[in-house]
Design an enzyme around this catalytic site. Structure first.
Site, short mmCIF file in Angstrom:
data_model
loop_
_atom_site.label_atom_id
_atom_site.label_comp_id
_atom_site.label_asym_id
_atom_site.label_seq_id
_atom_site.Cartn_x
_atom_site.Cartn_y
_atom_site.Cartn_z
N ARG A 81 113.26 75.16 9.64
CA ARG A 81 112.98 73.83 9.09
C ARG A 81 113.09 73.90 7.57
O ARG A 81 112.44 74.73 6.93
CB ARG A 81 111.57 73.40 9.51
N HIS A 125 110.95 65.73 1.39
CA HIS A 125 109.78 66.60 1.20
C HIS A 125 109.40 66.49 -0.28
O HIS A 125 109.38 67.47 -1.02
CB HIS A 125 110.10 68.03 1.62
N GLU A 170 104.72 64.57 5.40
CA GLU A 170 103.38 64.32 4.89
C GLU A 170 103.29 63.11 3.95
O GLU A 170 102.99 63.27 2.75
CB GLU A 170 102.83 65.58 4.20
N ASN A 296 101.52 69.01 10.78
CA ASN A 296 101.22 70.13 9.88
C ASN A 296 99.72 70.32 9.88
O ASN A 296 98.97 69.41 9.51
CB ASN A 296 101.70 69.83 8.45
N TYR A 298 96.41 72.87 8.81
CA TYR A 298 95.89 74.01 8.06
C TYR A 298 94.40 74.23 8.28
O TYR A 298 93.94 75.37 8.31
CB TYR A 298 96.18 73.84 6.56
N GLU A 352 104.26 72.85 10.68
CA GLU A 352 103.74 73.76 9.64
C GLU A 352 102.38 74.27 10.06
O GLU A 352 101.53 73.51 10.53
CB GLU A 352 103.54 73.05 8.29
#
Ligand code: IFM
Length: 445
Positions: A81, A125, A170, A296, A298, A352
């Site tokens: 990606r 991005h 995002e 994504n 985290y 991600e």
């Protein structure tokens, strides 16, 4: 709890990858006719980047493409990606295209295919052409149409060879960090701007998906959101209510329009006159069905009604170098939450996941990043746990292939499974890269 070895818990058509983005790795900021992006400009403001660095050289990926393609292939992944720098493809964001810039991405995509790796391209991005920012950026509705033209041009050039095209990475970050908090490019601090930016990002996503479909796109089309489950700090009703509101603001502000065609009422009430201008038909466009939703992940959020920060570290909880709590169960919970909230949800793809760690321990010329290795293993387990509960997840990608420019943290935070020596540009796979490669080799058997 499954007793199967982890690699047996994923189907043979699962997509395994590593992820990067243009501004964070490419460098070559002024090469071959590339235009200025809002991040090129932002980095030049004193005090905004922790180590006063910029993306001029980064990992020099633009000049080391073949070496990096071999590196990606050495991991045994079946997908990569990456993102396209809009100002490299079209320096001013409108008008003339830059054939040399586009040729770089053709070489990238062809090089991946030659190595049996699927190309997952992202159109935005964050590195918007500065020339468009000078005309109001994402707050200006015209940028939506410029983006659709750009998407169509990229699709015409590369679409026949890309497995997937993501419109935006995002949008929350672009809107909130870039246009409300001002800590990311373009450095604006205005809630009304933030809300209009978020609406235009979603609108441009829907219009681009429609336009690419009309052009006969062969790639899967989707959007990537950064999401976290929001949990109340205590069971007190006030904390529960506060967590619900943060979830509405950060997650449902994006997922409700995409999958229900409306903005959450509780946020519209909260923002009052700052609500975005929505034209007739916009919400139907935003709701255009897509082929996948990229997630994504985290960390989780923990919310209390008094607005105090949940400092995981001072509570003795494990954190990454970003200070983000390491909470793998949150990924399982998030995937299940989305699955339950939206009956029309397309398959999800974890686009991600990864951690920044100090990487201090070199042993025999390689880095023993056991904290990162553990992070990846426990989060991949969380994906398998969600899949066991019937959630459709089609892929997982590590953030990131290599250490890179971590936005306002500059080069101080390292997310890569491959170490970069920024003095020599030497690439050294860390223990986590070896683990991922071995894990994928077992999965392939
Ligand atoms: O580096 C970023 C990436 O660009 C977007 N998602 C989060 C990563 C870590 O902060």
């Amino acid at each position: 709890m499954s007793k199967l070895p982890l690699h047996h818990r994923f189907p043979k058509d699962f997509v395994w990858g590593v992820a990067t983005s243009s501004f964070q790795i490419e460098g070559a900021a002024h090469a071959d006719g590339k235009g200025e992006s809002i991040w090129d400009r932002f980095c030049r403001q004193p005090g905004v980047i922790a180590d006063a660095s910029n993306g001029d050289v980064a990992c020099d990926h633009y000049n080391r493409l073949e070496e990096d393609l071999d590196l990606i292939a050495s991991l045994g992944v079946n997908a990569y990606r990456f993102s396209i720098a809009w100002p490299r493809a079209q320096p001013l964001g409108e008008g003339a295209w830059n054939p040399k810039g586009l040729a770089f991405y053709e070489r990238l995509v062809d090089g991946l295919l030659l190595r049996g790796i699927r190309a997952y391209a992202t159109l935005n991005h964050w590195d918007l052409p500065q020339a468009l920012q000078d005309k109001g950026g994402w707050e200006n509705r015209d940028t939506v149409h410029r983006f659709v033209d750009y998407a169509r041009h990229v699709n015409a050039a590369l679409g026949d060879r890309c497995a997937a095209i993501t419109t935006h990475n995002e949008p929350w970050v672009v809107a909130v960090l870039g246009n409300e908090q001002g800590v990311f490019a373009p450095g604006i601090r205005n809630r009304k701007t933030m809300l209009q930016v978020s609406h235009h990002l979603l609108l441009s996503h829907g219009l681009a998906v429609q336009a690419l479909r009309a052009d006969g796109a062969r790639s899967q089309l989707g959007i990537v959101l950064n999401l976290a489950p929001q949990m109340p700090a205590t069971a007190m009703p006030a904390d529960v209510k506060a967590a619900h509101q943060v979830d509405a603001r950060n997650r449902r502000w994006y997922t409700d329009p995409l999958f229900k065609g409306l903005y959450p009422e509780e946020v519209l009430e909260e923002v009052g006159a700052d609500a975005p201008k929505v034209e007739p038909g916009d919400m139907a466009v935003i709701q255009t069905p897509m082929d996948y939703l990229g997630i994504n992940y985290y960390s989780r959020g923990v919310v209390s009604a008094d607005g105090k920060d949940w400092d995981a570290k001072s509570r003795g909880l494990p954190v990454s170098e970003m200070g983000w709590e390491i909470y793998p169960e949150g990924l399982r919970d998030l995937l299940c939450l989305l699955h339950n909230d939206y009956p029309n949800l397309p398959p999800m793809h974890v686009t991600e996941n990864g951690g920044a760690f100090p990487d201090a321990k070199w042993v025999d010329g390689r880095i023993e990043d056991l904290d990162r290795l553990d992070y990846l293993q426990t989060h991949i387990t969380a994906v398998a746990d969600a899949m066991d509960q019937g959630v459709k997840v089609v892929g997982y990608m590590v953030w990131s292939l290599m250490d890179n420019f971590e936005w306002s943290s500059g080069y101080l935070k390292r997310f890569g499974i491959v170490h970069i020596d920024y003095d020599t540009q030497k690439r050294t796979p860390k223990a986590s890269a070896h683990w991922y490669r071995d894990f994928l080799a077992y999965w392939k058997r």
